[in-house]
Design an enzyme around this catalytic site. Sequence first.
Site, PDB file in Angstrom:
ATOM      1  N   LYS A  94       0.994  -0.968  -0.193  1.00 42.10           N
ATOM      2  CA  LYS A  94      -0.189  -0.173   0.291  1.00 42.10           C
ATOM      3  C   LYS A  94       0.677   1.085   0.322  1.00 42.10           C
ATOM      4  O   LYS A  94       2.469   1.259   0.534  1.00 42.10           O
ATOM      5  CB  LYS A  94      -0.841  -0.499   1.486  1.00 42.10           C
ATOM      6  CG  LYS A  94      -2.388   0.790   1.233  1.00 42.10           C
ATOM      7  CD  LYS A  94      -3.615  -0.024   0.877  1.00 42.10           C
ATOM      8  CE  LYS A  94      -4.447   1.071   0.368  1.00 42.10           C
ATOM      9  NZ  LYS A  94      -5.833   0.156   0.135  1.00 42.10           N
ATOM     10  N   GLY A 194     -24.864   2.614   4.002  1.00 41.83           N
ATOM     11  CA  GLY A 194     -24.502   3.455   3.143  1.00 41.83           C
ATOM     12  C   GLY A 194     -24.421   2.644   1.998  1.00 41.83           C
ATOM     13  O   GLY A 194     -24.655   1.294   1.748  1.00 41.83           O
ATOM     14  N   GLY A 196     -23.508   4.234  -1.394  1.00 40.68           N
ATOM     15  CA  GLY A 196     -22.259   4.347  -2.199  1.00 40.68           C
ATOM     16  C   GLY A 196     -22.492   3.823  -3.312  1.00 40.68           C
ATOM     17  O   GLY A 196     -23.421   2.688  -3.641  1.00 40.68           O
ATOM     18  N   VAL A 198     -20.753   0.803  -3.930  1.00 40.65           N
ATOM     19  CA  VAL A 198     -20.961  -0.533  -3.962  1.00 40.65           C
ATOM     20  C   VAL A 198     -21.927  -0.725  -3.407  1.00 40.65           C
ATOM     21  O   VAL A 198     -22.794  -1.940  -3.604  1.00 40.65           O
ATOM     22  CB  VAL A 198     -19.551  -1.007  -2.613  1.00 40.65           C
ATOM     23  CG1 VAL A 198     -20.090  -2.389  -2.426  1.00 40.65           C
ATOM     24  CG2 VAL A 198     -18.409  -0.673  -2.890  1.00 40.65           C
TER      25      VAL A 198
HETATM   26  P1  NAD Z   1     -18.837   5.289  -1.678  1.00 41.22           P
HETATM   27  O1  NAD Z   1     -17.795   6.747  -0.912  1.00 41.22           O
HETATM   28  O2  NAD Z   1     -18.687   5.490  -3.024  1.00 41.22           O
HETATM   29  O3  NAD Z   1     -19.791   5.012  -0.360  1.00 41.22           O
HETATM   30  C1  NAD Z   1     -20.089   5.310   0.884  1.00 41.22           C
HETATM   31  C2  NAD Z   1     -21.799   5.476   1.215  1.00 41.22           C
HETATM   32  O4  NAD Z   1     -21.233   6.151   2.801  1.00 41.22           O
HETATM   33  C3  NAD Z   1     -22.036   6.729   1.035  1.00 41.22           C
HETATM   34  O5  NAD Z   1     -23.185   7.409   0.140  1.00 41.22           O
HETATM   35  C4  NAD Z   1     -21.258   8.025   2.510  1.00 41.22           C
HETATM   36  O6  NAD Z   1     -22.310   9.035   2.276  1.00 41.22           O
HETATM   37  C5  NAD Z   1     -21.986   6.358   3.075  1.00 41.22           C
HETATM   38  N1  NAD Z   1     -21.556   7.297   4.447  1.00 41.22           N
HETATM   39  C6  NAD Z   1     -20.672   7.814   5.260  1.00 41.22           C
HETATM   40  N2  NAD Z   1     -20.595   7.245   6.297  1.00 41.22           N
HETATM   41  C7  NAD Z   1     -22.052   7.224   6.796  1.00 41.22           C
HETATM   42  C8  NAD Z   1     -22.507   6.994   7.930  1.00 41.22           C
HETATM   43  N3  NAD Z   1     -22.186   7.306   9.098  1.00 41.22           N
HETATM   44  N4  NAD Z   1     -24.034   5.810   7.367  1.00 41.22           N
HETATM   45  C9  NAD Z   1     -24.509   6.119   6.448  1.00 41.22           C
HETATM   46  N5  NAD Z   1     -24.103   5.971   5.459  1.00 41.22           N
HETATM   47  C10 NAD Z   1     -22.515   7.230   5.231  1.00 41.22           C
HETATM   48  O7  NAD Z   1     -17.432   4.412  -0.858  1.00 41.22           O
HETATM   49  P2  NAD Z   1     -17.579   2.518  -1.568  1.00 41.22           P
HETATM   50  O8  NAD Z   1     -16.689   2.631  -2.681  1.00 41.22           O
HETATM   51  O9  NAD Z   1     -19.052   2.373  -1.942  1.00 41.22           O
HETATM   52  O10 NAD Z   1     -16.802   2.181  -0.511  1.00 41.22           O
HETATM   53  C11 NAD Z   1     -18.224   1.902   0.408  1.00 41.22           C
HETATM   54  C12 NAD Z   1     -17.353   0.470   1.638  1.00 41.22           C
HETATM   55  O11 NAD Z   1     -15.677  -0.500   0.792  1.00 41.22           O
HETATM   56  C13 NAD Z   1     -15.762   1.647   2.232  1.00 41.22           C
HETATM   57  O12 NAD Z   1     -15.725   0.790   3.483  1.00 41.22           O
HETATM   58  C14 NAD Z   1     -14.624   1.281   1.140  1.00 41.22           C
HETATM   59  O13 NAD Z   1     -13.572   1.464   1.866  1.00 41.22           O
HETATM   60  C15 NAD Z   1     -15.058  -0.453   1.059  1.00 41.22           C
HETATM   61  N6  NAD Z   1     -14.660  -1.336   0.100  1.00 41.22           N
HETATM   62  C16 NAD Z   1     -15.020  -0.912  -1.159  1.00 41.22           C
HETATM   63  C17 NAD Z   1     -14.434  -1.192  -2.223  1.00 41.22           C
HETATM   64  C18 NAD Z   1     -14.395  -0.936  -4.031  1.00 41.22           C
HETATM   65  O14 NAD Z   1     -14.630  -1.562  -5.008  1.00 41.22           O
HETATM   66  N7  NAD Z   1     -15.007  -0.046  -4.208  1.00 41.22           N
HETATM   67  C19 NAD Z   1     -13.586  -2.538  -2.196  1.00 41.22           C
HETATM   68  C20 NAD Z   1     -13.086  -2.209  -1.354  1.00 41.22           C
HETATM   69  C21 NAD Z   1     -13.631  -2.753   0.255  1.00 41.22           C
END
Ligand code: NAD
Length: 367
Positions: A94, A194, A196, A198
Amino acid sequence: MVTDVIHINELHKVDPVFGQLSFDNHEQVVFCNDKDTGLKAIIGIHNTVLGPALGGTRMWQYKNEWEALNDVLRLSRGMTFKSAITGLNLGGGKAVIIGDAKTQKTPELMKRFGEFVHSLSGRYITAEDIGMETADMDLVRDVTPYVTGISESRGGAGNPSPITAYGVFMGMKAAAKYKFGSDVLEDKKVYVQGIGHVGEALVEHLSNEGAKVIIADINEERLQVVSKAYGAEIYRGEDIYSEEMDIYAPCALGATINDNSINKLKAKVIAGAANNQLADEVKHGAMLREREIAYAPDFLINAGGIINVYAELEGYGKTEIMRKTENIYNTTLEIFTHSEVNNSTTHNSALNIALDRIEARKKEANK
Ligand code: NAD
């Protein structure tokens, strides 16, 4: 209190890297500095037994260098186990860039960072993480081939989030199979925290299967969009952890399973995308086991993203990406069985299987 601070600072001076709590026999830690572009970065290579250390670059305004160092040590170690348990021939690495991605990230800085990555001759391969976009990886690609997550037009595998969501869905189904005796999620009450990149894709899978999906987010606009698109109910309560539910899917922040939430949880299954869901891996892992809550380890079921970027290195296409991601179902079931047989937490079972794979490869190489 003051004495504690002095004590910690003294410790830092004595053992600034190898003495850090997050240090876990990392192979190499590289500090990168460039006066002209203002680049200050740290690359952590945890383990390369299974292959080159792959992991994203995070750009963040760390409070201090200790915080940045600990983050890179912790995250690179996590990548080793994620790739090992997923069966990929990758090690764990990383990188962190210290600074504000909105104001301090320039094309020159990204290219200079790429040159540092290149200087490691492929021992470390980078990708996107917080503060990075595909365009930044394209800039890195201008100076080194040791980068993934580039634009599809340049040979990249594209947006990883739908693949990550599919893997989480597979892991959730496996956990349901273990806990309820069937992996059919129809009529199961699932809270997705959440929605977002994913979370939304996960809601789509769940709705298609007829689950009762309840969504929570701090972003009202997202709630409206996702609720309308998939007919999901919006959560308006004060304390999601106290709600009656079959499945809790944390897809926002890490450490939501902690001293405050764990005793309130009524979910029978936990399966979500967020990284580092357990605030304390040992303590909270054990508490979930005691309470017979089936926890699908986060680093296993959210591996779709890394499977997706690995395709760029191995040159396999979407069909193989989906096959590997689907296999998360089998691996998750294996973890539940292993945890039962060995009387261990699912988190530890996943870690141990990953470690066994690394040890076996090491032995093979030393023959
Ligand atoms: P993202 O930023 O698109 O979505 C996160 C969502 O969570 C947002 O809509 C945000 O408003 C919401 N959020 C933030 N704080 C919150 C709270 N306290 N309560 C409720 N909702 C809240 O992120 P993502 O890409 O969808 O990733 C989501 C999680 O999965 C992260 O922890 C990320 O590290 C993990 N992850 C993502 C991937 C990927 O391929 N994108 C891969 C592995 C792990």
